[in-house]
Every structure is written in structure tokens, then in C-alpha cells.
Design a protein around this motif. Sequence first.
Motif, PDB file in Angstrom:
ATOM      1  N   UNK A 170       4.539   4.617  11.869  1.00 19.33           N
ATOM      2  CA  UNK A 170       5.710   4.039  11.038  1.00 19.33           C
ATOM      3  C   UNK A 170       6.045   2.569  11.613  1.00 19.33           C
ATOM      4  N   UNK A 171       5.179   2.078  12.726  1.00 23.45           N
ATOM      5  CA  UNK A 171       5.647   0.897  13.221  1.00 23.45           C
ATOM      6  C   UNK A 171       4.261   0.086  13.893  1.00 23.45           C
ATOM      7  N   UNK A 172       4.365  -1.356  13.794  1.00 23.42           N
ATOM      8  CA  UNK A 172       3.311  -1.847  14.225  1.00 23.42           C
ATOM      9  C   UNK A 172       3.101  -2.160  15.720  1.00 23.42           C
ATOM     10  N   UNK A 189       0.731  -1.306   0.042  1.00 22.18           N
ATOM     11  CA  UNK A 189       0.040   0.181  -0.031  1.00 22.18           C
ATOM     12  C   UNK A 189       0.801   1.284   0.008  1.00 22.18           C
ATOM     13  N   UNK A 190       0.143   2.369   0.185  1.00 25.44           N
ATOM     14  CA  UNK A 190       0.834   3.814  -0.019  1.00 25.44           C
ATOM     15  C   UNK A 190       1.523   4.109   1.277  1.00 25.44           C
ATOM     16  N   UNK A 191       1.261   3.475   2.528  1.00 24.63           N
ATOM     17  CA  UNK A 191       2.231   3.694   3.699  1.00 24.63           C
ATOM     18  C   UNK A 191       2.549   2.382   4.414  1.00 24.63           C
ATOM     19  N   UNK A 192       3.619   2.390   5.275  1.00 23.42           N
ATOM     20  CA  UNK A 192       3.952   1.202   5.851  1.00 23.42           C
ATOM     21  C   UNK A 192       2.747   0.635   6.441  1.00 23.42           C
ATOM     22  N   UNK A 193       2.070   1.426   7.405  1.00 25.49           N
ATOM     23  CA  UNK A 193       0.909   0.878   7.929  1.00 25.49           C
ATOM     24  C   UNK A 193      -0.121  -0.092   6.833  1.00 25.49           C
ATOM     25  N   UNK A 194      -0.401   0.483   5.883  1.00 27.16           N
ATOM     26  CA  UNK A 194      -1.270   0.017   4.947  1.00 27.16           C
ATOM     27  C   UNK A 194      -0.650  -1.409   4.568  1.00 27.16           C
ATOM     28  N   UNK A 195       0.762  -1.306   3.894  1.00 29.29           N
ATOM     29  CA  UNK A 195       1.080  -2.386   3.540  1.00 29.29           C
ATOM     30  C   UNK A 195       1.327  -3.694   4.473  1.00 29.29           C
TER      31      UNK A 195
END
Length: 451
Positions: free
Chosen positions: A188-190, A82-88
Motif C-alpha cells: 500500500x506504500x512505497x 495500474x490495477x494496484x497502487x504499487x503498479x501505478x
Amino acid sequence: MYQNKRVAALILMAGAGERFSSHIPKQFHRIGGKRIYLRTLEPFLHLKEIDHILLVTHPDWIETVKEETLAYGDIVSVIAGGKTRQESSFIGLKELLPYDLVVIHDGARPFISKKIIKDNVAAAFEHLAVDTCIPSTDTLVESSQGLFIDAIGNRNKYLRGQTPQSFSTPLLYEAHVAALKQGVSNASDDCQLVLQFGHKVAIVQGEESNIKITSPLDIYLADQLLRIKTTQPEDCSIFHDRDKDLKGKIFAVVGGTGGIGKEVITQLKERGAEALSLSPSSEIPFDLCAPEAIQKTFSEIYKKYGPLDGLINGGGLLQIKPLAELTLEEIHKMLSINLLGLIYSCKAVTLKKGGVIINIASSSFTYGREGYSIYSAAKSGVVNFTQSLAEERKDIRVNCIVPSRTNTPMRRKNFPIENPQELLDPIVVAKKIIEIIYDSSLTGSIIDIKK
Ligand code: CTP
Ligand code: MG
């Protein structure tokens, strides 16, 4: 699998690498001739804990990644991020809901060790959410505008977060859903999401070398790290076949009449293997300075025994002298015994599928020393040769050990006044070689052995 839990690795590699500012995303750059994301992926393969590896990649690169990972088989799959790390991360997570635990790792951190992965899985099993952290050696300074300092925290209280971050899959899924509901979409992080969800996050020790490629300077650092990267002995602790003896297996040991080679022969025989000793004074005479004879010996061995289970290259010659005092003959002999003969042996031997070559290098490979020019040049050649051959020969395993100073006749001859208490025992080195023989997943590794 870990304790009957199904475990997946999720490698996030859909970013554009803006800070790296290059025409291709940073994870597709090469270090040591191989793309960064492939180096990131490799330690996850062949770990009994990891059942599946999902790569979440940029949509423009999906075909390339599929093609480049085809050879790994079904264990690896690829989807668009996805567009952001969170989305990916969320896209990957939804694919991985059938798994109990998920180990999420940045595609741009190629120096992840098997140890960190295993520690993550064990800690996620126990605590449901874990982050990989290391102490901060720099003082962390707080500044809201970047012009003046607001506060300086107590350095001991701050750690640096790396990846992997590993979770119970349903817990992380719920944390993602809750975050989206609250309008959080660019974390930026899970771990941050899980913390906000109100669940505690345990810490697993990271490693300084587990760097993230962020700017072009990191590629330079990565190349240097790769050059000196050695496998820590912990990595060798997975012996799938540990309980089996080596009955019926046949090994050739070059340099088997002295030092480490002699000890390897003893230990191989103790485990029921046949060990063919190859040296100038052994039953099968062997001269590392004679390429044709090397070829001939190995073809005779093949005729008699068929393909072998392994070759251990333990021949060595050290003569400490400045280059100016070495004769051309001495130079040639030292190069032949330490490097050329080893190369010829690796080329001439016929091994079974899955067979193993173990080359013995020396800790002097990383840095040339006074009086050692030829020896350390040859030994660094052995290391590079091992890495190349491991890449070329996927049908066998090729590894190299780097023992620190070892109590061998060669060492005692060159350093008669050294205290033997400070030296490695050849028995310990030979034991490590046997462990490498058992470890069917290890290849292309440079294994450090220290006192
Ligand atoms: N990542 C991702 N999807 C995104 C953004 C990032 O999968 N939309 C991945 C990156 O590919 C990287 C990891 O998350 O492996 C860590 O992110 P970072 O280092 O910030 O990489 P980029 O976002 O690509 O770099 P930059 O922030 O400089 O643009
Ligand atoms: Mg980013």
C-alpha cells in the motif's frame, strides 16, 4: 531543481475508490467547486524545487484529465496507471527515471502544503528515502481478527504515515524491482518497499490537515477545512524577486491614511514605489460608500498612470453593537466600507498582467460573534470574494490577509482598555503585505498573520 538535482512529483490517482463507493472515483469529486485531484496538483505548480508533475490516472479518465490540465502547460503530463497502487507507482516511476528525486503523493490528499513538499525534497536529497508522518492522537490497538484485542502498543512509538513519500529515483526503482522478484505486488506504500529492500527511511513532519479522502464523510470534512484553510507564513517565504526594489511600480492603497494602510504606504515608498493613498481625507478623495465615484476615481488613475502594479484594500469600519441597536444607515455604511466598496474597487481598478490585489479581512471571518454581525458577515464575504476572484482572474494575483487583533486607531477606539502589548503591530502586518507583493506565485491564498 534542488541543489542541482532534477525533481519530479508523481501523483497517484488511478484508484477506483472502493471504500468511497460512488459512481465516480473519489479524486474526481469536487470540494469548493473544484475537483479534488486539481486541488492536490496545484501546490506543486510554481515551486522552484519541482521540475515536472506526472499524473498517473485511471485509463477511463485519461482524456478528461488531459483536457482539464491542458492549461497548466508542459510541466504536467498524464499517463494511465495500474490495477494496484504499487503498479501505478511503478508505471509512473519508470517514466520518471531521468529525474534524480521523486516526490510521490496521493491524488486523494488535496490539503498538501508547499511546506511539506519543500521539506520532502530537502530530506530526500539528504536521506534518499523519506515518509511524511504525524503523531497518532488515538491509541493504536492490534487485533488480527477484529473481534478481540491482541495487544495495545505504546502510543508514543506509533506515527501515522501520510504522503508524500520521496526518494532517490534509482533507489526506489531498485526497491520496486526487488519486491516484484519476491512476489510482492500489492504494497500500500512505497516506503514499505524501500524498507524491505534494506534502506532506512527518514521522517518528515506531516500536518493534521493533510487528510486523505477515503469515505464520503471526508468530503464534508474537506469542505469545512477548505473554508478555514489559511496559508501559513512559511508558504510566503519564496521571494523570487526579493532583492529587487519596487522602483517604478505604482500601487493604490485604499484606507491609506490610517492603521495598516498607512503603514503599507510608508513601506512601499521606502522601497521606491509610488503609493496612491485613497481615503476620504487623502489627496485623491475616496468614498467607499459611493460606487460611481469609485469607478470615476479609478478611471482617472488609469488615464494618468496606466495600469497599476497593485491594489491594497485596507479600508475598514467596525462598530460593535447588537443588530437590534444598529440603524439601517449604520448597517449600510458598515457593509459598504468593509465589503461593497472593496468589491467596487476590485472591479474598477486596471492592473498590469501579474499585478496583485491584497484584501484585508479579519480573524472574525470564521465565526460570527456577538455585536459583530455585520462586520464579520462582511469580512467572511471578503474572503469568499477573494477566492472567487482569484479563480476568475488568472492574469493577476488575488490574495487576502487575515490579521489577528491589530493595534490600529479603529481597534483602540472600540477596545480602549486593551493591552497594546497583546496586539499585532501594523508594521508587521504591512511587512507581510510587502512579502505577498514579492511572491509572484501566490494567489487565492488566505494568509494568517498572528502575534
Ligand atoms: N491509487 C492508484 N492506483 C491504484 C490504486 C490506488 O494510483 N490502482 C491511488 C489512489 O487513486 C489514491 C492513492 O493511490 O490517490 C491512495 O490509495 P487509496 O486511498 O487506497 O485510494 P483507492 O485505492 O482509490 O481507494 P480504495 O482503497 O477505497 O479503493
Ligand atoms: Mg486503495
